[in-house]
Design a protein around this motif. Structure first.
Motif, mmCIF file in Angstrom:
data_model
loop_
_atom_site.group_PDB
_atom_site.id
_atom_site.type_symbol
_atom_site.label_atom_id
_atom_site.label_comp_id
_atom_site.label_asym_id
_atom_site.label_seq_id
_atom_site.Cartn_x
_atom_site.Cartn_y
_atom_site.Cartn_z
ATOM 1 N N ALA A 170 0.833 -1.209 0.000
ATOM 2 C CA ALA A 170 0.000 0.000 0.000
ATOM 3 C C ALA A 170 0.865 1.255 0.000
ATOM 4 C CB ALA A 170 -0.934 0.010 1.216
ATOM 5 N N LEU A 224 2.572 1.696 -3.404
ATOM 6 C CA LEU A 224 1.604 2.062 -4.452
ATOM 7 C C LEU A 224 1.081 3.481 -4.244
ATOM 8 C CD1 LEU A 224 -0.456 -1.201 -5.060
ATOM 9 C CD2 LEU A 224 1.124 -0.065 -6.629
ATOM 10 N N TRP A 225 0.936 3.891 -2.991
ATOM 11 C CA TRP A 225 0.501 5.265 -2.742
ATOM 12 C C TRP A 225 1.533 6.251 -3.258
ATOM 13 C CZ3 TRP A 225 -1.406 4.166 2.901
ATOM 14 C CH2 TRP A 225 -2.660 3.552 2.833
ATOM 15 N N LEU A 234 1.290 5.727 -7.360
ATOM 16 C CA LEU A 234 0.028 6.135 -7.995
ATOM 17 C C LEU A 234 -0.507 7.462 -7.457
ATOM 18 C CD1 LEU A 234 -1.715 2.634 -8.019
ATOM 19 C CD2 LEU A 234 -0.383 3.710 -9.842
ATOM 20 N N ASP A 253 -7.101 8.620 -5.069
ATOM 21 C CA ASP A 253 -6.356 7.498 -5.626
ATOM 22 C C ASP A 253 -5.815 6.606 -4.518
ATOM 23 O OD1 ASP A 253 -3.503 6.402 -6.581
ATOM 24 O OD2 ASP A 253 -4.894 6.470 -8.272
ATOM 25 N N CYS A 254 -5.219 7.216 -3.497
ATOM 26 C CA CYS A 254 -4.655 6.445 -2.391
ATOM 27 C C CYS A 254 -5.741 5.690 -1.623
ATOM 28 C CB CYS A 254 -3.873 7.350 -1.451
ATOM 29 S SG CYS A 254 -2.345 8.000 -2.148
ATOM 30 N N THR A 312 -6.913 2.769 -3.735
ATOM 31 C CA THR A 312 -5.878 1.738 -3.761
ATOM 32 C C THR A 312 -5.867 0.959 -2.450
ATOM 33 O OG1 THR A 312 -4.524 3.032 -5.284
ATOM 34 C CG2 THR A 312 -3.394 1.326 -4.030
#
Length: 108
Positions: free
Chosen positions: A14, A17-18, A21, A54-55, A58
Motif C-alpha cells: 500500500a 503504491l501510494w 500512484l 487514488d490512495c 488503492t
C-alpha cells in the motif's frame, strides 16, 4: 517502508503504491486541472484531492479497511502536499509515514 513494515506485505504494498500512484495522480491532475494553488506553491488543491482519492481507492482495493485506507491516504496526501526542500523529499517520506500510520492502526 520495507524496513519499517517488512513483515506486513500489505502495508509495504500500500505505501509503495501510494507513492507511485498517488504522487502521479497529484502531478497529472494538478498540472492539467489545478486552478487553486496552495500558498505560493506549485501544488494545487485539485492535485491533492486526486492523490487522496487514488490512495484511498488503492487501499480499499488492497483489502485495507475503510478507516485504515482513509488514514493512510490522508497521511500520504499530507506528505505529498508539503513543499520539497533540500532537506525534505516527499518521495522518501510518503511511503515511510503512511506505513507508520498503518502499523499504528494495526492494519496488516
Amino acid at each position: 517502508a520495507m524496513i519499517l513494515a517488512g513483515s506486513h506485505p500489505r502495508i509495504v504494498t500500500a505505501s509503495l503504491l501510494w507513492l507511485a500512484l498517488g504522487d502521479a495522480a497529484a502531478a497529472l491532475v494538478g498540472k492539467s486541472f489545478g486552478r487553486h494553488r496552495i500558498a505560493g506553491s506549485s501544488k494545487s488543491v485539485e492535485g491533492s484531492a486526486a492523490s487522496f482519492l487514488d490512495c484511498a481507492a488503492t487501499g480499499l482495493a488492497l483489502g485495507l479497511g475503510p478507516r485504515c485506507a482513509a488514514a493512510g491516504a490522508a497521511t500520504a496526501t499530507a506528505v505529498e502536499f508539503l513543499p520539497t526542500t533540500r532537506f525534505f523529499n516527499d518521495n522518501l517520506f510518503m511511503p515511510v509515514t503512511s506505513a507508520a500510520v498503518l502499523i499504528l492502526l494495526r492494519a496488516s
